[in-house]
Design a protein around this motif. Structure first.
Motif, PDB file in Angstrom:
ATOM      1  N   LEU A  92       0.866  -1.254  -0.055  1.00 30.48           N
ATOM      2  CA  LEU A  92      -0.056  -0.080   0.051  1.00 30.48           C
ATOM      3  C   LEU A  92       1.052   1.281  -0.159  1.00 30.48           C
ATOM      4  O   LEU A  92       0.405   2.343  -0.737  1.00 30.48           O
ATOM      5  CB  LEU A  92      -0.835  -0.005   1.175  1.00 30.48           C
ATOM      6  CG  LEU A  92      -1.785   1.206   1.464  1.00 30.48           C
ATOM      7  CD1 LEU A  92      -2.831   1.349   0.528  1.00 30.48           C
ATOM      8  CD2 LEU A  92      -2.509   1.015   2.905  1.00 30.48           C
ATOM      9  N   GLU A  93       2.086   1.314   0.691  1.00 27.50           N
ATOM     10  CA  GLU A  93       2.865   2.344   0.779  1.00 27.50           C
ATOM     11  C   GLU A  93       3.608   2.518  -0.435  1.00 27.50           C
ATOM     12  O   GLU A  93       3.628   3.914  -0.980  1.00 27.50           O
ATOM     13  CB  GLU A  93       3.952   1.969   1.612  1.00 27.50           C
ATOM     14  CG  GLU A  93       4.892   3.166   1.976  1.00 27.50           C
ATOM     15  CD  GLU A  93       6.260   2.897   2.927  1.00 27.50           C
ATOM     16  OE1 GLU A  93       7.234   3.722   2.948  1.00 27.50           O
ATOM     17  OE2 GLU A  93       5.904   2.064   3.637  1.00 27.50           O
ATOM     18  N   ILE A  94       3.913   1.646  -1.164  1.00 22.30           N
ATOM     19  CA  ILE A  94       4.435   1.805  -2.597  1.00 22.30           C
ATOM     20  C   ILE A  94       3.542   2.408  -3.714  1.00 22.30           C
ATOM     21  O   ILE A  94       3.854   3.268  -4.253  1.00 22.30           O
ATOM     22  CB  ILE A  94       5.064   0.294  -3.259  1.00 22.30           C
ATOM     23  CG1 ILE A  94       6.149  -0.234  -2.634  1.00 22.30           C
ATOM     24  CG2 ILE A  94       5.163   0.520  -4.448  1.00 22.30           C
ATOM     25  CD1 ILE A  94       6.501  -1.672  -3.002  1.00 22.30           C
ATOM     26  N   GLY A  95       2.197   2.049  -3.443  1.00 20.57           N
ATOM     27  CA  GLY A  95       1.163   2.701  -4.332  1.00 20.57           C
ATOM     28  C   GLY A  95       1.013   4.020  -4.005  1.00 20.57           C
ATOM     29  O   GLY A  95       0.732   5.031  -4.803  1.00 20.57           O
ATOM     30  N   ILE A  96       0.724   4.352  -2.712  1.00 21.07           N
ATOM     31  CA  ILE A  96       0.615   5.857  -2.204  1.00 21.07           C
ATOM     32  C   ILE A  96       1.816   6.500  -2.718  1.00 21.07           C
ATOM     33  O   ILE A  96       1.618   7.770  -3.279  1.00 21.07           O
ATOM     34  CB  ILE A  96       0.595   5.802  -0.733  1.00 21.07           C
ATOM     35  CG1 ILE A  96      -0.865   5.215  -0.158  1.00 21.07           C
ATOM     36  CG2 ILE A  96       0.656   7.231  -0.299  1.00 21.07           C
ATOM     37  CD1 ILE A  96      -0.937   5.019   1.352  1.00 21.07           C
ATOM     38  N   MET A  97       3.123   6.114  -2.574  1.00 20.89           N
ATOM     39  CA  MET A  97       4.120   6.894  -3.023  1.00 20.89           C
ATOM     40  C   MET A  97       4.564   7.053  -4.399  1.00 20.89           C
ATOM     41  O   MET A  97       4.897   8.083  -4.707  1.00 20.89           O
ATOM     42  CB  MET A  97       5.513   6.208  -2.654  1.00 20.89           C
ATOM     43  CG  MET A  97       5.520   6.496  -1.052  1.00 20.89           C
ATOM     44  SD  MET A  97       5.436   8.210  -0.495  1.00 20.89           S
ATOM     45  CE  MET A  97       5.403   8.084   1.442  1.00 20.89           C
ATOM     46  N   LEU A  98       3.796   6.222  -5.209  1.00 23.92           N
ATOM     47  CA  LEU A  98       3.959   6.419  -6.733  1.00 23.92           C
ATOM     48  C   LEU A  98       2.815   7.453  -7.164  1.00 23.92           C
ATOM     49  O   LEU A  98       3.169   8.170  -7.739  1.00 23.92           O
ATOM     50  CB  LEU A  98       3.355   5.061  -7.248  1.00 23.92           C
ATOM     51  CG  LEU A  98       4.496   4.009  -7.595  1.00 23.92           C
ATOM     52  CD1 LEU A  98       3.678   2.667  -7.987  1.00 23.92           C
ATOM     53  CD2 LEU A  98       5.275   4.209  -8.437  1.00 23.92           C
ATOM     54  N   ILE A  99       1.813   7.828  -6.470  1.00 24.06           N
ATOM     55  CA  ILE A  99       0.890   8.766  -6.855  1.00 24.06           C
ATOM     56  C   ILE A  99       1.624  10.105  -6.189  1.00 24.06           C
ATOM     57  O   ILE A  99       1.451  11.019  -6.820  1.00 24.06           O
ATOM     58  CB  ILE A  99      -0.446   8.515  -6.059  1.00 24.06           C
ATOM     59  CG1 ILE A  99      -1.098   7.257  -6.697  1.00 24.06           C
ATOM     60  CG2 ILE A  99      -1.528   9.544  -6.602  1.00 24.06           C
ATOM     61  CD1 ILE A  99      -2.392   6.881  -6.195  1.00 24.06           C
ATOM     62  N   ALA A 100       2.010   9.871  -4.856  1.00 21.96           N
ATOM     63  CA  ALA A 100       2.709  11.153  -4.401  1.00 21.96           C
ATOM     64  C   ALA A 100       3.877  11.760  -5.262  1.00 21.96           C
ATOM     65  O   ALA A 100       4.161  13.006  -5.262  1.00 21.96           O
ATOM     66  CB  ALA A 100       3.396  10.600  -2.989  1.00 21.96           C
ATOM     67  N   ALA A 101       4.697  10.740  -5.731  1.00 24.42           N
ATOM     68  CA  ALA A 101       5.674  11.441  -6.871  1.00 24.42           C
ATOM     69  C   ALA A 101       4.932  11.944  -7.938  1.00 24.42           C
ATOM     70  O   ALA A 101       5.645  13.136  -8.303  1.00 24.42           O
ATOM     71  CB  ALA A 101       6.413  10.064  -7.535  1.00 24.42           C
ATOM     72  N   TYR A 102       3.881  11.503  -8.508  1.00 19.51           N
ATOM     73  CA  TYR A 102       3.226  12.522  -9.453  1.00 19.51           C
ATOM     74  C   TYR A 102       2.834  13.624  -8.910  1.00 19.51           C
ATOM     75  O   TYR A 102       2.941  14.844  -9.641  1.00 19.51           O
ATOM     76  CB  TYR A 102       2.175  11.713 -10.174  1.00 19.51           C
ATOM     77  CG  TYR A 102       1.239  12.436 -10.938  1.00 19.51           C
ATOM     78  CD1 TYR A 102       1.327  12.518 -12.340  1.00 19.51           C
ATOM     79  CD2 TYR A 102       0.070  12.958 -10.545  1.00 19.51           C
ATOM     80  CE1 TYR A 102       0.729  13.196 -13.094  1.00 19.51           C
ATOM     81  CE2 TYR A 102      -0.715  13.713 -11.176  1.00 19.51           C
ATOM     82  CZ  TYR A 102      -0.458  13.639 -12.630  1.00 19.51           C
ATOM     83  OH  TYR A 102      -1.416  14.518 -13.517  1.00 19.51           O
ATOM     84  N   ALA A 103       2.126  13.834  -7.784  1.00 23.07           N
ATOM     85  CA  ALA A 103       1.745  14.912  -7.249  1.00 23.07           C
ATOM     86  C   ALA A 103       2.851  15.819  -6.844  1.00 23.07           C
ATOM     87  O   ALA A 103       2.699  17.116  -7.186  1.00 23.07           O
ATOM     88  CB  ALA A 103       0.851  14.712  -5.987  1.00 23.07           C
TER      89      ALA A 103
END
Length: 625
Positions: A92-103
């Protein structure tokens, strides 16, 4: 019992992957959170007039999931296998951080704030499972050392995550460094979690209540059923109150009192984090590889003393406007203040680690993760309250930050006094620890014979007035001592013996009622599954030799047949509290750091023992010692 250093755990698969996983999680949380705060304050992703709004909103969004989801996370952690659950959380953390990188790259501030909430959710889900896992993979004598390492890793990860955020922000392609960093460390955390060993569910049949509000009430209600555990939760939450109070004020304190250079803020944060790490690591050595709550009062005393001294040390500091960290350190006038901050946090480490180990050890196994979830909720609540108190004192009452630090130190005294008054075991164990680390050097062997649960009777020779205190300090279970009424009512020791729930006894000729009441109490304690210790000689030795064991032990095991454990005390004869050279306590202490050995033999079947046979067994143990 293994006496290996806590650092040996870092070579064990049952601990190292877990340790690395939780440290990387704490690092990444703080890398993202602090990078976001820097982008808001200096990165131009929001209007300047909105910076304060977004900064405070960020703090609230990160902590809100701990209130909403910790109770549900606790249920899931008790129901499911923990190593797999940790891997799900890290995915879940990896998924969140992938979106965070985009943001981060495309300046989507609202998306970044939403993801901060999801990071709080991920941390809330991880909290109960990571602490409930420790008692399953560590032996009881490893819990304090393991928790000390975890506390050390967490605070150093917070520190390095915060510093790394600042370093990335200062680079030319800051957003890309931040975006890449949060993804890489999230992937590293998942990779390390793959090596965490299997941990069976605590309660696979548990039916999960998905209503966060009703489950929050249930979680806190269940935690209150075990009073020592619940008060330990409050004590840990108070530690986070104090920590949040100091860490929140460091930037303003540095700006208004220490020259205003951001490097000094980092210096204060480093001192605080390293202090907690050092104090946490010292716990294992000071506790003797067992859960020793006697060092908790030492921690609270140190936090208050150095907290008060910080107030006075502020008047002596020497600063110039804009001085960097190296220039600040080079001024000897500033060393006292820096030492105070380091010692506040070091004593904080001594204070909190034994409490965490106590919760893990004494909570109901089937509800351990839910109890830890209750602890996380209370921690979050106390951190919010610390912000409210800070606003009240600094904004409404308009007191200075040094005065605020002094008030926190005084409040710590009041909170500690309340907790110790409610559970005198903390103070009792504190004085036992002081005694066994000042006048005596206590070693023990054979204590693996003491069962972890269930009733038992310990029979021991009687040498001094402090025999009971030293035995209590050596045993990992609470002991109910049967002792002569005149000893249990001695001035200076009467209060401690009452806290230890001793059972006073005298001869039936002296007082038949007290005599019979003692046997009733013994039977009651044994029926409740407790350990009772008696001194069958009935009095202190006058010549250093074992006296004849009286037949009272035979009546006890006839009325309540339980295992009988022989024990021998060696090295106390000639100490201040023995009768050597006259009455005990009548002369000045002749020696300190006396070597005392406490030996324990295997439990014996009550059918096969008598007063005479037990006396022989204790004599044999003493001869071997």
């Amino acid at each position: 019992m293994s006496q290996a250093s806590q650092f040996s755990l870092l070579t064990k698969r049952r601990f190292l992957p877990y340790f690395v996983t939780q440290a990387l999680g704490a690092f990444n949380d703080n890398l993202y959170k602090n990078a976001l705060l820097l982008l808001i304050a200096f990165g131009g992703i929001s209007a300047q007039e909105d910076a304060a709004l977004y900064t405070n909103l960020a703090a609230g969004l990160f902590i809100l999931p701990f209130f909403l989801f910790s109770p549900i996370a606790g249920q899931i952690a008790d129901k499911r296998e923990k190593s797999q659950l940790i891997r799900w959380v890290k995915l879940l953390e990896i998924g969140i951080m992938l979106i965070a990188a985009y943001a981060v790259i495309f300046d989507h501030i609202l998306l970044m704030m939403t993801l901060l909430f999801l990071m709080g959710l991920q941390s809330a889900m991880f909290g109960p499972v990571k602490f409930a896992l420790l008692p399953q993979h560590l032996e009881e004598e490893e819990l304090v050392g393991g928790n000390g390492l975890v506390e050390t890793g967490t605070f150093l990860a917070i520190l390095t995550g915060t510093i790394t955020a600042g370093l990335f922000f200062d680079l030319e392609a800051a957003k890309y460094w931040i975006a890449s960093g949060v993804i890489v460390f999230a992937i590293a955390g998942y990779a390390s979690s793959r090596f965490i060993p299997h941990a069976v569910p605590n309660d696979p049949s548990l039916k999960i209540n998905w209503n966060p509000f009703t489950e929050l009430v249930n979680t806190l209600r269940n935690a209150k059923q075990n009073r020592p555990v619940f008060l330990s939760i409050l004590a840990i939450s108070w530690f986070w109150f104090i920590g949040a109070s100091y860490l929140t004020q460091f930037p303003t304190f540095s700006r208004d009192y220490l020259g205003g250079n951001p490097q000094v803020v980092t210096l204060l944060l480093t001192l605080f984090s390293v202090g907690v790490a050092v104090g946490s690591l010292l716990c294992e050595r000071l506790s003797g590889h067992k859960i020793e709550i006697g060092i908790v009062p030492i921690g609270s005393i140190g936090m208050s003393l150095f907290g008060l001294d910080l107030y006075f040390a502020t008047d002596a500091i020497s600063v110039t406007e804009g001085m960097n960290a190296l220039a600040f350190i080079s001024q000897p006038e500033n060393w006292r203040m820096m030492f105070d901050i380091a010692m506040i946090s070091a004593f904080g480490g001594l204070y909190v680690v034994p409490l965490q180990a106590l919760i893990q050890n004494r909570s109901d196994e089937k509800m351990r993760a839910q109890t830890i979830a209750a602890n996380n909720v209370m921690n979050a609540l106390f951190m919010v309250v610390s912000a409210v108190i800070g606003i009240l004192i600094l904004v409404v009452l308009q007191l200075s930050i040094p005065e605020y630090f002094a008030i926190i130190a005084i409040m710590n005294v009041a909170v500690a006094a309340y907790i110790y008054a409610q559970i005198p075991e903390f103070v009792l164990r504190f004085f036992i620890w002081i005694l066994s680390h000042s006048m005596y050097r206590v070693t023990h062997k054979g204590f693996h014979h003491l069962p972890d649960e269930g009733p038992a009777i310990i029979v021991c020779n009687h040498v001094s007035y402090v025999d009971a205190l030293l035995i209590a300090g050596a045993c990992h279970r609470p002991i109910r001592f049967v002792m002569d009424r005149s000893i249990s009512e001695m001035k200076g020791l009467k209060t401690f013996f009452r806290w230890a729930k001793t059972i006073p006894i005298c001869s039936p000729k002296a007082d038949e009622i007290v005599y019979e009441k003692a046997f009733s109490r013994i039977q009651e304690e044994l029926s409740q599954g407790n350990v009772v210790c008696i001194f069958p000689e009935g009095k202190l030795t006058k010549d250093g030799e074992i006296d004849t064991f009286k037949p009272g032990i035979e009546r006890i095991i006839t009325e309540t047949p339980v295992p009988v454990i022989p024990m021998a005390l060696d090295g106390l004869w000639g100490s201040f509290f023995s009768h050597k050279d006259g009455a005990a306590l009548s002369t000045k202490p002749k020696r300190f750091w006396s070597k005392v050995n406490i030996s324990m033999d295997a439990p014996q079947n009550p059918i096969n023992v008598s007063a005479a046979s037990l006396e022989k067994d204790v004599r044999t143990l003493l001869a071997k010692a």
